[in-house]
Design a protein around this motif. Structure first.
Motif, PDB file in Angstrom:
ATOM      1  N   LEU A 516       1.792  -7.134  15.910  1.00 13.23           N
ATOM      2  CA  LEU A 516       2.687  -6.006  15.625  1.00 13.23           C
ATOM      3  C   LEU A 516       3.665  -5.730  16.756  1.00 13.23           C
ATOM      4  N   LYS A 519       6.948  -7.383  16.294  1.00 13.57           N
ATOM      5  CA  LYS A 519       7.738  -6.879  15.159  1.00 13.57           C
ATOM      6  C   LYS A 519       8.429  -8.006  14.376  1.00 13.57           C
ATOM      7  N   LEU A 544      -0.066   0.093   8.147  1.00 18.90           N
ATOM      8  CA  LEU A 544       0.853  -1.036   8.013  1.00 18.90           C
ATOM      9  C   LEU A 544       1.946  -0.732   6.990  1.00 18.90           C
ATOM     10  N   THR A 548       5.665  -1.028   8.442  1.00 16.24           N
ATOM     11  CA  THR A 548       6.222  -2.375   8.261  1.00 16.24           C
ATOM     12  C   THR A 548       7.069  -2.431   6.991  1.00 16.24           C
ATOM     13  N   SER A 551       9.426  -5.393   6.727  1.00 15.70           N
ATOM     14  CA  SER A 551       8.851  -6.737   6.875  1.00 15.70           C
ATOM     15  C   SER A 551       8.251  -7.236   5.565  1.00 15.70           C
TER      16      SER A 551
END
Length: 604
Positions: A516, A519, A544, A548, A551
């Motif tokens: 993490l 990134k 998460l 995120t 992502s």
């Protein structure tokens, strides 16, 4: 990736490559070695002419012009007879010069040797780091370490000691034989006749020593691999009470390794003892023959002393010549073993490899894959798309190919020609620079590897410079911050080798935090929540999902609770996609996913 994929056509090419930048040290070593050899051979001549010309009454014609000039400059024969300490001073000066040159020789040689081994280690480490993931799977870690330690030391000893000694020996033999021929040709023929004998029988032993050393060296690699596996897997050994079994296995393997060295030592003992016998016979013949010639006035007393001195100087070089030939066998094996590593193909990017944005859809098109061992296909005509910014789930039994899919996406494995392709956007991943691809894909494995460093250093290891606030924020998302705070040293808690001081869940959460911090736009969790409880699993997934959002997240798991909130899920069965859809859609299909769900839900 490494730009050095040079092939070494011969051992000489490889040695010269390692010597790059260090040749000047060995060149100076050779120069000062020659000077040492020359000055070593001067004193017997001085003693010879002192005995014959100063103490005895030999004709001045027997004295070389350069030496006669020195004696005349010192006062002539009569003066030197009364002041022999002048000659002693000359001998001392020659000895002092010899010692000085020997010191410089050893200094240059030592520097060259250490620079050589430094370059060898650096180049080997760099090359190994760029070798394909599959290469590491085919070669035992212990054997690789043994090649990079014992074999490197063997090569260093050969170049810095044996090769230079070989050069010095040839020079010493040539110069000594020149002086000896000037004293007595018959005695020189007797002395020189032993040299080819030693070389010939050394060649006879050469191949046998090489074969036996190669076996011993290979077995040492296996022994190192066994020790390395047991040291890193000590918890498993202890947990299953396998200490005695592993000890017996190691003892057996060690006994085989020891026996190989005993066999080698027997061969070397036979070689060295016969070498010593022949050398001793040479000294005896020259001593007796020289005494006979001296009594017959064929040579003078001074010449006899000088010849015996030169012959004594040849005894060690001639004996060493045979030993060096045998040691060359060992060096040849070690160079071959190092050449195997250096000639292994490193990963190479295509020319003008791309660095596209990885915040795009990822598409697998008709992907099939089988491992190099010739087994059946792990993946069979697999096609699917992972939408950018979504969470994608992969479910499947052991050996269904779940992890292989991600290894292919990360180019740890390479797809063969005609076995499909993987695209990021419209770009084939084989056209993407591998370092760029991997730096943008975060990977958390089921069995994470942690280094022998602090927790803080392990979490921030993916970045050159990481702020502590970022480390702590990542740990908080991974539900690790509270656990670390309970440790007496907090984030400075030292993690043992492979994270041995942490529990399985703590290691997995540390690996998640580690990923993490960087990134990456693509995050892969390969069964990386298997060792945490369902409550912690839910906390991590919730954190998460909040942190995120930009992502693409790929979740690989046996646990449906981990996958059920994914935007899309595929179910793999024997390398094929058996089902695909959202959690609700897969339940409605009533297939494999539904059966696994029912089994797992029964225990809740």
């Amino acid at each position: 990736m490494s730009s050095n994929n040079k092939k070494f056509r011969s051992n000489t090419d490889l040695v010269l490559y390692f010597l790059k930048g260090n040749k000047r040290f060995f060149f100076l070593s050779i120069i000062f070695s020659i000077l040492v050899t020359f000055f070593d051979l001067i004193n017997p001549k001085i003693i010879q002419y002192t005995v014959d010309f100063c103490i005895d009454d030999a004709e001045s014609d027997s004295v070389p012009v350069y030496l006669k000039g020195i004696m005349d400059a010192l006062g002539g024969r009569e003066f030197l007879r009364e002041h022999l300490y002048y000659i002693a001073v000359v001998v001392a000066i020659v000895a002092l010069l010899t010692a000085t040159f020997r010191y410089i020789f050893r200094l240059c040689n030592a520097q060259g040797a250490e620079k050589l081994i430094q370059r060898m280690r650096n180049k080997l480490f760099e090359h190994i780091m760029h070798l394909p993931f599959t290469w590491h799977g085919e070669n035992h870690t212990g054997d690789i370490i043994q090649r990079c330690t014992s074999d490197v030391d063997t090569i260093k000893m050969f170049i810095s000691e044996q090769m230079l000694s070989l050069f010095r020996i040839v020079i010493r033999i040539a110069v000594a034989m020149y002086f000896m021929v000037g004293i007595s040709i018959p005695m020189s023929i007797v002395s020189g006749a032993f040299i080819p004998i030693i070389v010939i029988y050394s060649g006879f032993f050469h191949n046998r020593i090489r074969t036996e050393f190669e076996r011993a060296d290979t077995e040492e690699g296996r022994l190192s691999a066994t020790a390395q596996e047991n040291l890193t897997g000590v918890r498993v050994v202890r947990a299953f009470g396998r200490e005695k079994y592993e000890k017996d296995r190691f003892v057996k393997q060690n006994a085989e390794y020891t026996q190989l060295w005993i066999n080698l030592m027997r061969t070397l003992a036979a070689f060295w003892s016969s070498n010593d016998l022949i050398s001793g016979l040479q000294v005896m013949l020259i001593t007796v023959l020289g005494a006979v010639f001296c009594v017959q006035d064929s040579i003078t007393v001074g010449e006899y002393i000088a010849f015996v001195s030169y012959n004594a100087m040849l005894v060690w070089p001639v004996r060493a010549l045979g030993r060096i030939i045998s040691e060359m066998s060992k060096a040849g094996v070690s160079i071959d073993r190092i050449a195997y590593i250096m000639n292994s193909e490193t990963e190479e990017d295509k020319e003008n490899a791309l660095k596209p944005s990885l915040k795009q859809d990822i598409t697998f098109e008709h992907v099939s894959y089988a491992y190099e061992n010739g087994g059946a296909d792990v993946l069979k005509d697999v096609s699917f798309t992972i939408k950018a910014g979504t969470t994608f789930g992969i479910l499947g039994g052991t050996g269904s190919g779940k992890s292989t899919l991600m290894y292919l996406m990360d180019r740890l494995y390479d797809l063969k020609e005609g076995c499909g392709r993987i695209l990021v956007g419209n770009t084939d991943i084989t056209d993407i620079k591998a370092s760029w691809l991997r730096s943008n894909i975060g990977f958390v494995l089921q069995e994470p590897f942690l280094f022998s460093r602090t927790l803080s250093e392990n979490i921030g290891i993916t970045q050159k410079k990481t702020d502590f606030a970022e480390i702590r924020a990542a740990a908080r998302i991974a539900a690790l911050d509270e656990t670390i705070e309970d440790f007496s040293k907090g984030y400075e808690t030292y993690v043992g080798e492979r994270g041995v001081t942490l529990s399985g869940g703590q290691k997995q959460r540390t690996a998640i935090a580690q990923m993490l911090v960087s990134k990456p736009p693509i995050m892969v969790f390969d069964d990386s929540l298997s060792a945490v409880d369902t409550q912690t699993d839910a906390r991590i997934r919730h954190a998460l999902s909040e942190n995120t959002t930009d992502s693409t997240v790929v979740l690989i798991s046996h646990r449906i609770m981990t996958l059920m909130h994914a935007d899309n899920i595929i179910v793999l069965d024997h390398g094929r996609i058996a089902e695909q859809g959202t959690h609700e859609q897969l339940l409605a299909q009533g297939g494999i996913y539904k059966k696994i769900y029912d089994i797992q839900m029964q225990g809740t």
